[in-house]
Motif scaffolding. Structure first.
Motif, PDB file in Angstrom:
ATOM      1  N   LEU A  73      37.476  40.881  32.432  1.00  0.00           N
ATOM      2  CA  LEU A  73      38.574  40.191  31.557  1.00  0.00           C
ATOM      3  C   LEU A  73      39.362  39.708  32.282  1.00  0.00           C
ATOM      4  O   LEU A  73      39.843  39.983  33.235  1.00  0.00           O
ATOM      5  N   THR A  74      39.769  38.351  31.431  1.00  0.00           N
ATOM      6  CA  THR A  74      40.584  37.515  31.863  1.00  0.00           C
ATOM      7  C   THR A  74      41.714  37.385  30.766  1.00  0.00           C
ATOM      8  O   THR A  74      41.339  37.181  29.476  1.00  0.00           O
ATOM      9  N   ILE A  75      43.029  37.465  31.105  1.00  0.00           N
ATOM     10  CA  ILE A  75      44.097  37.252  30.035  1.00  0.00           C
ATOM     11  C   ILE A  75      44.870  35.986  30.538  1.00  0.00           C
ATOM     12  O   ILE A  75      45.469  36.058  31.536  1.00  0.00           O
ATOM     13  N   GLU A  76      44.828  35.250  29.485  1.00  0.00           N
ATOM     14  CA  GLU A  76      45.543  33.950  29.865  1.00  0.00           C
ATOM     15  C   GLU A  76      46.939  33.752  29.303  1.00  0.00           C
ATOM     16  O   GLU A  76      47.630  33.236  29.798  1.00  0.00           O
ATOM     17  N   SER A  77      46.999  34.363  28.251  1.00  0.00           N
ATOM     18  CA  SER A  77      48.172  34.281  27.609  1.00  0.00           C
ATOM     19  C   SER A  77      48.388  35.174  26.262  1.00  0.00           C
ATOM     20  O   SER A  77      47.372  35.835  26.027  1.00  0.00           O
ATOM     21  N   GLY A  78      49.327  35.404  25.735  1.00  0.00           N
ATOM     22  CA  GLY A  78      49.634  36.408  24.492  1.00  0.00           C
ATOM     23  C   GLY A  78      50.554  37.305  24.823  1.00  0.00           C
ATOM     24  O   GLY A  78      51.495  37.182  25.831  1.00  0.00           O
ATOM     25  N   SER A  79      50.758  38.435  23.909  1.00  0.00           N
ATOM     26  CA  SER A  79      51.835  39.513  23.847  1.00  0.00           C
ATOM     27  C   SER A  79      51.032  40.820  23.689  1.00  0.00           C
ATOM     28  O   SER A  79      50.145  40.883  22.824  1.00  0.00           O
ATOM     29  N   TYR A  80      51.171  41.685  24.586  1.00  0.00           N
ATOM     30  CA  TYR A  80      50.569  42.964  24.580  1.00  0.00           C
ATOM     31  C   TYR A  80      51.380  44.210  24.726  1.00  0.00           C
ATOM     32  O   TYR A  80      52.156  44.342  25.781  1.00  0.00           O
ATOM     33  N   THR A  98      36.475  44.119  36.711  1.00  0.00           N
ATOM     34  CA  THR A  98      37.166  43.089  37.189  1.00  0.00           C
ATOM     35  C   THR A  98      38.318  42.309  36.145  1.00  0.00           C
ATOM     36  O   THR A  98      38.118  42.331  34.927  1.00  0.00           O
ATOM     37  N   LEU A  99      39.505  42.567  36.487  1.00  0.00           N
ATOM     38  CA  LEU A  99      40.726  42.373  35.834  1.00  0.00           C
ATOM     39  C   LEU A  99      41.571  41.068  36.202  1.00  0.00           C
ATOM     40  O   LEU A  99      41.768  40.926  37.455  1.00  0.00           O
ATOM     41  N   THR A 100      41.536  39.888  35.523  1.00  0.00           N
ATOM     42  CA  THR A 100      42.566  39.106  36.120  1.00  0.00           C
ATOM     43  C   THR A 100      43.496  38.678  35.063  1.00  0.00           C
ATOM     44  O   THR A 100      43.217  38.333  33.974  1.00  0.00           O
TER      45      THR A 100
END
Length: 390
Positions: A215-222, A236-238
Motif C-alpha cells: 500500500l502506498t498513500i500519496e495524499s488525502g485525509s484518513y 509493505t506500507l509507504t
C-alpha cells in the motif's frame, strides 16, 4: 333509408380522397418510435496488553484469507460476460423509466459501481458518477477507481467499503470512502495506491484501514478507528503524504499508524488528538509490533508527528517490538524522542521553532544521563564534580 346511386358515388369519392391524408399519421408514429428507441440506448489488534498480537475484530491474519475469499467470491458472481453485457444497455439508456448511471467505464454507464468494476479491463478507469452506498471489491485486474469527488458509503453488512483483493492492483483517487458499523473501511490484500482520498471509520472496534499487501498513500485525509492505519506482518506500507488523525484509545496501545511489516514514512501529518483517556490506555503516534518469525521495521525520513496526550510518546515498540524496530532519520515532533529510535548516524535535536527532530551526528561522551556531541562539553560538567565515563 337506402342510399341512391348518386349518393353512393359521392361517398366513394370522399373515401378515396381521405386515404392519402391518413398515410402521414401512420408514418409519423413509426418515426416517433424509432427516434425514441435511438435516444434511449446511449489480527484486529485488540491491544489490551503488550502481549496481545491478534488482529482487529475486523479480521485476524488467519481470518483475512477467508474474509478476502468471501468478498471476492461475491464479486465473482457478477463478473460473467453475459451479465455485464446485459447490464450495460439498461444503464446506458437515458429514456424515461430507465436506471440512472452510478458509474462509468469505457464509455458505458452502469447502475452500480460493482458492475462497472467487474466490466473494467486492465488499464481502464472506473469513474463514480454519483454518491453510492455499496461495498465493492476489486479483484483480478489492474484498474484506476476515480471517485470523482463523490462519496462511497458502507452498507453496514459487515464488510469493508472497499476491498482490493490479493493479486489485484488499484489506484483509488479523488473522493470519500465512509466505513460501516463493523469491519474496516478499506482493506488492501493486493497492491494499492491512494491519492486525495478522504477515508473515515464507522466504528472503533476495527482499524480504519487494514493492509495485508503493498500500500502506498500519496495524499488525502484518513481518520478514526481503533488505529487509523494498520499494516500487518509481511506487508509493505509507504506513506508519502496526507493527514492522519486518531481520536480513540482503549486498554493497551493504539496508534495513528500501527505497523507489523515493512513501513516507510517520508511525509504527511500524523496526529494523536486525545488529551485525556483511561489510566491503562496508551495512544501512540507510530507503534510497531512484531509477529514472531516475521521482520518488522519502521523507517521515518520525514513528516510531522504530534501526540497531544501527556506522558505518551511519538514512537513505541509494542509487545515483541522495541526501539530496534525503528530507524528515524527525519521528521519533526512535538516531543523529544530517544536516541534509541534514531537511525545509525543520527541523534535527537531540538529545533529553533520549539519542535523536536533528529540530525546527523553522534555522541562523544556522557555525563550521568546527559550525552554530549563533543568531549569539551562533557569536560566542563566534569569540572563541576560530575564523573566523566570513558
Amino acid at each position: 333509408m337506402k342510399m341512391n346511386n348518386k349518393n353512393k358515388f359521392i361517398s366513394g369519392l370522399l373515401g378515396v380522397a381521405m386515404c392519402p391524408m391518413m398515410l402521414p399519421t401512420a408514418a409519423f408514429a413509426a418515426d416517433d418510435g424509432a427516434a425514441s428507441e435511438i435516444s434511449s440506448s446511449p489480527t484486529e489488534l485488540i491491544q489490551s496488553s503488550e502481549q496481545s498480537e491478534s488482529a482487529d475484530t475486523g479480521a485476524s491474519s488467519a481470518d483475512a484469507p477467508a474474509a478476502q475469499s468471501e468478498l471476492t467470491g461475491e464479486a465473482a458472481n457478477t463478473t460473467g460476460k453475459a451479465a455485464n453485457e446485459a447490464a450495460a444497455p439498461a444503464a446506458e439508456t437515458g429514456g424515461e423509466g430507465t436506471t440512472a448511471a452510478v458509474a462509468e467505464v469505457g464509455g458505458k454507464n452502469y447502475s452500480s459501481l460493482q458492475e462497472a468494476i467487474n466490466a473494467a479491463q486492465d488499464g481502464e478507469t472506473v469513474t463514480l458518477r454519483t454518491d453510492a452506498t455499496e461495498d465493492v471489491t476489486i479483484a483480478g485486474k489492474n484498474i484506476t477507481l476515480d471517485l470523482c469527488g463523490n462519496t462511497l458509503t458502507n452498507t453496514n453488512a459487515g464488510k469493508a467499503t472497499l476491498t482490493i483483493a490479493k493479486g489485484a492492483t488499484a489506484t483509488v483517487k479523488n473522493g470519500s470512502i465512509v466505513g460501516g458499523t463493523g469491519f474496516y473501511t478499506i482493506q488492501n490484500n493486493g497492491t494499492a495506491t491512494l491519492k486525495d482520498v478522504t477515508a473515515t471509520a464507522g466504528n472503533t472496534g476495527s482499524s480504519m484501514l487494514d493492509n495485508w499487501g503493498t500500500l502506498t498513500i500519496e495524499s488525502g485525509s484518513y481518520s478514526g478507528g481503533l488505529n487509523v492505519v494498520k499494516s500487518e506482518e509481511d506487508s509493505t506500507l509507504t506513506i508519502n503524504g496526507g493527514k492522519f488523525e486518531l481520536s480513540y484509545a482503549t486498554s493497551g496501545y493504539t496508534g495513528v499508524v500501527f505497523a507489523y511489516g515493512n513501513t516507510t514514512i517520508t511525509g504527511g501529518e500524523f496526529i494523536q488528538s486525545l488529551t485525556a483517556t483511561g489510566r491503562w490506555n496508551h495512544p501512540q503516534v507510530v507503534a510497531t509490533g512484531v509477529v514472531e518469525g516475521h521482520t518488522a521495521i519502521t523507517r521515518v525520513t520525514g513528516g510531522h508527528f504530534v501526540n497531544k496526550m501527556s506522558g505518551e510518546g511519538i514512537f513505541r515498540g509494542v509487545g515483541k517490538g522495541t526501539s530496534d524496530n525503528f530507524e528515524v532519520s527525519g521528521g519533526t515532533f512535538n516531543k523529544s524522542i530517544s536516541e534509541a529510535y534514531c537511525a545509525d548516524g543520527f541523534i535527537p535535536t531540538k529545533n529553533a521553532d520549539g519542535t523536536y527532530g533528529v540530525k546527523e551526528g553522534h555522541y562523544a561522551a556522557q555525563v550521568g544521563s546527559k550525552k554530549y556531541e563533543t568531549l569539551a562539553d562533557a569536560i566542563r560538567l566534569a569540572g563541576k564534580g560530575k564523573t566523566l565515563p570513558y
